[in-house]
Design an enzyme around this catalytic site. Structure first.
Site: not given
Ligand SMILES: [Zn+2]
Length: 171
Positions: A140, A160
């Site tokens: 996404c 991180c």
């Molecule tokens: Zn995603």
């Protein structure tokens, strides 16, 4: 005489044909099916900002869609100490396994490798006068965090991550 040699030729070739037929049967179909699965384009989730706002909390939206950073030490995912998988909070793409999580002391959930090579994608980030490598969800394009070269073995990498951009599910 001509016909006789033709018949002999056909008879000689027949076993060859039946061999080809057997070869192009089930196993061959399986090969094709596997190739089709492998060639399947990766899953993609594309939504408008308005649609994301409906799905995500304001904190999730600020990080995932606006490239924000959560305050260090605020994510409950820092304190996960059990086997399971970390997923993208926006599209449920599996991102990291607990097996690669380590305590970086930064206050952000940290991992030395993604769960699969194509789970995340990386882009150069030149914001705030720094050159960093941004880590995004490959499905996404949600912003997850950054990756640095000061991680532990075996990769030497430190992913991180913003805990708010992920969800955790126990094994
Ligand atoms: Zn995603």
């Amino acid at each position: 005489m001509k016909y006789a040699s033709l018949i002999v030729l056909i008879v000689c070739l027949l076993p060859g044909f039946s061999f080809l037929n057997a070869w192009s049967g089930q196993p061959f179909n399986q090969v094709i099916a596997k190739a089709l699965i492998d060639d399947k384009p990766p899953r993609r989730v594309v939504k408008s900002n308005a649609e994301w706002k409906k799905i995500l909390t304001p904190d999730q939206y600020a990080v995932l869609r606006e490239h924000g950073t959560e305050r260090a030490g605020t994510s409950p995912l820092n304190d996960i100490h059990e086997h399971g998988t970390f997923y993208c909070a926006a599209c449920h793409n599996p991102l990291f396994s607990y097996d690669t999580k380590f305590n970086s002391g930064t206050g952000w959930p940290s991992f030395f490798a993604p769960i699969a090579k194509n789970a995340v994608k990386e882009e150069s980030d030149k914001s705030y006068g720094m050159i960093r490598t941004e880590v995004l969800c490959s499905v996404c394009d949600g912003h997850l965090g950054h990756v640095f070269n000061d991680g532990p073995k075996p990769t030497g990498l430190r992913y991180c991550m913003n805990g708010v951009a992920m969800t955790f599910e126990k094994k």
